[in-house]
Design an enzyme around this catalytic site. Structure first.
Site, mmCIF file in Angstrom:
data_model
loop_
_atom_site.group_PDB
_atom_site.id
_atom_site.type_symbol
_atom_site.label_atom_id
_atom_site.label_comp_id
_atom_site.label_asym_id
_atom_site.label_seq_id
_atom_site.Cartn_x
_atom_site.Cartn_y
_atom_site.Cartn_z
ATOM 1 N N TYR A 143 0.859 -1.183 0.000
ATOM 2 C CA TYR A 143 0.000 0.000 0.000
ATOM 3 C C TYR A 143 0.894 1.231 0.000
ATOM 4 C CZ TYR A 143 -3.738 3.147 1.785
ATOM 5 O OH TYR A 143 -4.638 4.167 1.977
ATOM 6 N N LYS A 173 -1.302 -1.135 -4.199
ATOM 7 C CA LYS A 173 -2.287 -0.048 -4.191
ATOM 8 C C LYS A 173 -1.486 1.240 -4.246
ATOM 9 C CE LYS A 173 -6.068 2.002 -1.504
ATOM 10 N NZ LYS A 173 -5.714 3.221 -0.806
#
EC number: 4.1.3.3
Length: 320
Positions: A143, A173
């Protein structure tokens, strides 16, 4: 090597954690929330306990209970459930990873530790490797959100050789506006079946052009249907319609950004659009004013996103 049923792609809603007016988690509405995402917004993948879900404002036991509830309620309804297990403590992150595997999550994601920060790629990879090893059967996602973590290690650099260190690595992400970095992540990893999930909702069309395979975002909780229309237009190479959808979404996001747009505002908008009470955020975040909600409601109507009755029906029509 971990391999999901299929590559995580399409829209992934960054779920909100519903709370009561007293700041306790309101587990009772999560089942209704699942049904709303699937039936009204056409979104069947979720990212739990991330920024939008106030994951780092929850205790470890709360994060586990929230993850359990989403997995339980989403069974046979949702396609993939990714649990964010990042924490400042390696041990806590490993505990959350093990728990995600135990309850049957479809993947885990981790942000960079952001107080005592890793100062180069190797240190960050070593941290991520230890977390991923705690759940060796689960796909692992990084992330990347440097604006909040303060960790400025480029994602392109991080991905170079990462599967040699973390065999379960499946993608990232990417929550940053640096399209050069994102584009190079895609360009330099074309032979790998990574999931490139873009995390800046108002710039998604640009990321699709550069090779994004999907997107994780807060607005897909209530603008999922509209965004899916953009994805469908892009897939059929109707770029003019796709651009119109993106501009339409941008008009709304641009409006709320000027009012102040974050987790608190997302909870208020989701409550307004879905009719499901999301409650206030947890301190130090503050509850939005009634004035904000009134302005947002008026803007949604003016954009022809939805009429007043549609606020509860999720009936989104194309922008004119």
């Amino acid at each position: 090597m971990a391999s999901p049923k299929r590559r995580l792609q399409g829209l992934v809603a960054a779920t909100i954690t519903p709370m009561t007016e007293h700041g306790e988690i309101n587990f009772s509405v999560i089942g209704q929330y699942v049904d709303y995402l699937v039936e009204e917004q056409g979104v069947k993948n979720i990212f739990v306990n991330g920024t939008t879900g106030e994951g780092l404002s929850l205790s470890i036991s709360e994060r586990c209970r929230v993850a359990e509830e989403w997995v339980t309620r989403g069974r046979n309804k949702l396609d993939q459930i990714v649990i964010h297990v990042g924490a400042l403590s390696l041990k806590e992150s490993q505990e959350l990873a093990q728990h995600a595997a135990k309850i049957g999550a479809d993947g885990i994601a981790v942000i960079a530790p952001f107080f005592l920060k890793p100062w180069n790629k190797d240190i960050l990879v070593n941290f991520l490797k230890e977390v991923a090893a705690a759940a060796p059967a689960l796909p692992f996602y990084y992330y990347h959100i440097p604006a909040l973590t303060g960790v400025k290690i480029r994602a392109e650099e991080l991905l170079d050789g990462i599967q040699e260190k973390i065999p379960t690595f499946q993608g990232l992400k990417f929550s940053d506006t640096d399209l050069l970095d994102f584009g190079q992540c895609v360009d330099q990893n074309r032979q790998r079946q990574f999931a490139f999930l873009f995390g800046v909702d108002e710039q998604l069309l640009s990321a699709l052009v550069m090779g994004a395979t999907g997107a994780v975002g807060s607005t897909y909780n209530y603008l999922g249907k509209k965004t899916n229309q953009m994805l469908e237009a892009f897939e059929r190479k109707d770029f003019s319609s796709a651009l119109n959808y993106q501009f339409c979404i941008q008009r709304f996001i641009n409006f709320v950004v000027k009012l102040g747009f974050g987790v608190s505002q997302t909870k208020a908008i989701m409550t307004l659009v879905s009719g499901i009470p999301m409650g206030p955020p947890r301190l130090p975040l503050q509850k939005v004013s009634r004035e904000f909600t009134d302005h947002v409601e008026a803007k949604l109507k003016s954009l022809d996103f939805l009429s007043f009755t549609d606020l509860k029906d999720g009936n989104l029509e194309p922008c004119s």
